[in-house]
Design a protein around this motif. Sequence first.
Motif, PDB file in Angstrom:
ATOM      1  N   GLY A 124       0.816  -1.209   0.000  1.00  0.00           N
ATOM      2  CA  GLY A 124       0.000   0.000   0.000  1.00  0.00           C
ATOM      3  C   GLY A 124       0.850   1.260   0.000  1.00  0.00           C
ATOM      4  O   GLY A 124       2.081   1.221  -0.117  1.00  0.00           O
ATOM      5  N   LEU A 125       0.190   2.381   0.134  1.00  0.00           N
ATOM      6  CA  LEU A 125       0.854   3.691   0.158  1.00  0.00           C
ATOM      7  C   LEU A 125       0.906   4.192   1.601  1.00  0.00           C
ATOM      8  O   LEU A 125      -0.100   4.657   2.134  1.00  0.00           O
ATOM      9  N   ARG A 126       2.045   4.074   2.218  1.00  0.00           N
ATOM     10  CA  ARG A 126       2.220   4.528   3.596  1.00  0.00           C
ATOM     11  C   ARG A 126       3.126   5.765   3.565  1.00  0.00           C
ATOM     12  O   ARG A 126       4.357   5.645   3.600  1.00  0.00           O
ATOM     13  N   CYS A 127       2.495   6.896   3.448  1.00  0.00           N
ATOM     14  CA  CYS A 127       3.249   8.128   3.266  1.00  0.00           C
ATOM     15  C   CYS A 127       2.375   9.315   3.669  1.00  0.00           C
ATOM     16  O   CYS A 127       1.224   9.144   4.082  1.00  0.00           O
ATOM     17  N   GLN A 128       2.933  10.492   3.539  1.00  0.00           N
ATOM     18  CA  GLN A 128       2.238  11.727   3.870  1.00  0.00           C
ATOM     19  C   GLN A 128       1.042  11.936   2.921  1.00  0.00           C
ATOM     20  O   GLN A 128       1.062  11.483   1.784  1.00  0.00           O
ATOM     21  N   PRO A 129      -0.051  12.572   3.363  1.00  0.00           N
ATOM     22  CA  PRO A 129      -1.272  12.673   2.540  1.00  0.00           C
ATOM     23  C   PRO A 129      -1.057  13.309   1.165  1.00  0.00           C
ATOM     24  O   PRO A 129      -1.635  12.841   0.176  1.00  0.00           O
ATOM     25  N   ILE A 130      -0.244  14.369   1.065  1.00  0.00           N
ATOM     26  CA  ILE A 130       0.003  14.979  -0.237  1.00  0.00           C
ATOM     27  C   ILE A 130       0.722  13.994  -1.158  1.00  0.00           C
ATOM     28  O   ILE A 130       0.381  13.838  -2.338  1.00  0.00           O
ATOM     29  N   LEU A 131       1.726  13.291  -0.620  1.00  0.00           N
ATOM     30  CA  LEU A 131       2.418  12.266  -1.391  1.00  0.00           C
ATOM     31  C   LEU A 131       1.457  11.171  -1.835  1.00  0.00           C
ATOM     32  O   LEU A 131       1.545  10.655  -2.953  1.00  0.00           O
ATOM     33  N   HIS A 132       0.534  10.812  -0.953  1.00  0.00           N
ATOM     34  CA  HIS A 132      -0.426   9.751  -1.260  1.00  0.00           C
ATOM     35  C   HIS A 132      -1.244  10.097  -2.497  1.00  0.00           C
ATOM     36  O   HIS A 132      -1.442   9.256  -3.387  1.00  0.00           O
ATOM     37  N   GLN A 133      -1.724  11.342  -2.594  1.00  0.00           N
ATOM     38  CA  GLN A 133      -2.551  11.741  -3.736  1.00  0.00           C
ATOM     39  C   GLN A 133      -1.741  11.768  -5.020  1.00  0.00           C
ATOM     40  O   GLN A 133      -2.218  11.320  -6.080  1.00  0.00           O
ATOM     41  N   VAL A 134      -0.522  12.279  -4.959  1.00  0.00           N
ATOM     42  CA  VAL A 134       0.318  12.347  -6.155  1.00  0.00           C
ATOM     43  C   VAL A 134       0.684  10.948  -6.647  1.00  0.00           C
ATOM     44  O   VAL A 134       0.599  10.643  -7.849  1.00  0.00           O
ATOM     45  N   LEU A 135       1.076  10.062  -5.730  1.00  0.00           N
ATOM     46  CA  LEU A 135       1.449   8.705  -6.117  1.00  0.00           C
ATOM     47  C   LEU A 135       0.254   7.913  -6.626  1.00  0.00           C
ATOM     48  O   LEU A 135       0.378   7.108  -7.563  1.00  0.00           O
ATOM     49  N   LYS A 136      -0.905   8.135  -6.034  1.00  0.00           N
ATOM     50  CA  LYS A 136      -2.112   7.451  -6.500  1.00  0.00           C
ATOM     51  C   LYS A 136      -2.455   7.869  -7.929  1.00  0.00           C
ATOM     52  O   LYS A 136      -2.822   7.030  -8.762  1.00  0.00           O
ATOM     53  N   ALA A 137      -2.346   9.168  -8.221  1.00  0.00           N
ATOM     54  CA  ALA A 137      -2.620   9.637  -9.578  1.00  0.00           C
ATOM     55  C   ALA A 137      -1.611   9.082 -10.573  1.00  0.00           C
ATOM     56  O   ALA A 137      -1.947   8.860 -11.747  1.00  0.00           O
ATOM     57  N   ALA A 138      -0.371   8.836 -10.134  1.00  0.00           N
ATOM     58  CA  ALA A 138       0.663   8.299 -11.019  1.00  0.00           C
ATOM     59  C   ALA A 138       0.554   6.796 -11.210  1.00  0.00           C
ATOM     60  O   ALA A 138       1.249   6.248 -12.069  1.00  0.00           O
ATOM     61  N   GLY A 139      -0.269   6.119 -10.417  1.00  0.00           N
ATOM     62  CA  GLY A 139      -0.421   4.678 -10.561  1.00  0.00           C
ATOM     63  C   GLY A 139       0.549   3.876  -9.728  1.00  0.00           C
ATOM     64  O   GLY A 139       0.754   2.686  -9.983  1.00  0.00           O
ATOM     65  N   ILE A 140       1.173   4.491  -8.720  1.00  0.00           N
ATOM     66  CA  ILE A 140       2.074   3.777  -7.813  1.00  0.00           C
ATOM     67  C   ILE A 140       1.257   3.290  -6.624  1.00  0.00           C
ATOM     68  O   ILE A 140       0.585   4.072  -5.960  1.00  0.00           O
ATOM     69  N   LYS A 141       1.356   1.988  -6.338  1.00  0.00           N
ATOM     70  CA  LYS A 141       0.472   1.360  -5.348  1.00  0.00           C
ATOM     71  C   LYS A 141       1.190   0.894  -4.088  1.00  0.00           C
ATOM     72  O   LYS A 141       0.562   0.765  -3.036  1.00  0.00           O
ATOM     73  N   ASP A 142       2.492   0.591  -4.175  1.00  0.00           N
ATOM     74  CA  ASP A 142       3.219   0.034  -3.031  1.00  0.00           C
ATOM     75  C   ASP A 142       4.483   0.857  -2.809  1.00  0.00           C
ATOM     76  O   ASP A 142       5.442   0.762  -3.589  1.00  0.00           O
ATOM     77  N   ILE A 143       4.486   1.638  -1.721  1.00  0.00           N
ATOM     78  CA  ILE A 143       5.635   2.496  -1.460  1.00  0.00           C
ATOM     79  C   ILE A 143       5.561   2.991  -0.016  1.00  0.00           C
ATOM     80  O   ILE A 143       4.485   3.091   0.572  1.00  0.00           O
TER      81      ILE A 143
END
Length: 220
Positions: A135-154
């Motif tokens: 999953g995406l375990r990171c800061q909320p702003i990072l979460h939105q950017v990574l989700k839009a980019a299609g990154i799922k595990d970081i």
Amino acid sequence: MALDGFNFDDPNWTPAKSDLADEELQVNESAGLEGYPVEQLMKFVLVRRFVVQQTGKGKIDHHQCFTVVGDGNGMVGLGMGTDTEPTHASNKSHIAAIKNMDYVDRFENRTIWTEMSGKFRSTQIKMRPRPMGFGLRCQPILHQVLKAAGIKDISAKIWGSRNPIMIMQGVLQMLQGGHNPLGFGNGIGGKGKRLTKGIGMRSKFQVERERGRRLHDFRK
């Protein structure tokens, strides 16, 4: 009318430029993406803020908006819009984000290839690839950017300033290969180092080696 290319014999003729106001144009038309499924893109409004510009005539109030868009499959872009009306600022940021979309290379279409660390002004970001299902375990702003980019595990950690604008610009600088536009500054609005002054025009091969990826010509 003849100067505009009007054809009296063609009943299906349409003008090249619309008579509608800018705010009434469709998003894909404003971004120059006619036919592109813009409505299918992910859209996240990351920051809304109120700014004041001091001029000789007094203070001018503006609304500023930062928006990130992506297709969830490697394409992501960040845009900023400023206007006296909050709705217009949001539309401007949406169009700017679509125009700024760029590709992010992913490992197995789900995470980054290796551990990455970078610094943007006073913000330090460190990202690590993780196994499937993490999953995406990171800061909320990072979460939105990574989700839009299609990154799922970081997993990611931020040191220094937690300014959301610095975070979103810093992470995109790290993810988008070739973020440094050649000869047009440092890629984030600042002046570029004139290290290539007097060298002349570089070949396509040299540009590809410097940017770390191939160049494709999309002009018609």
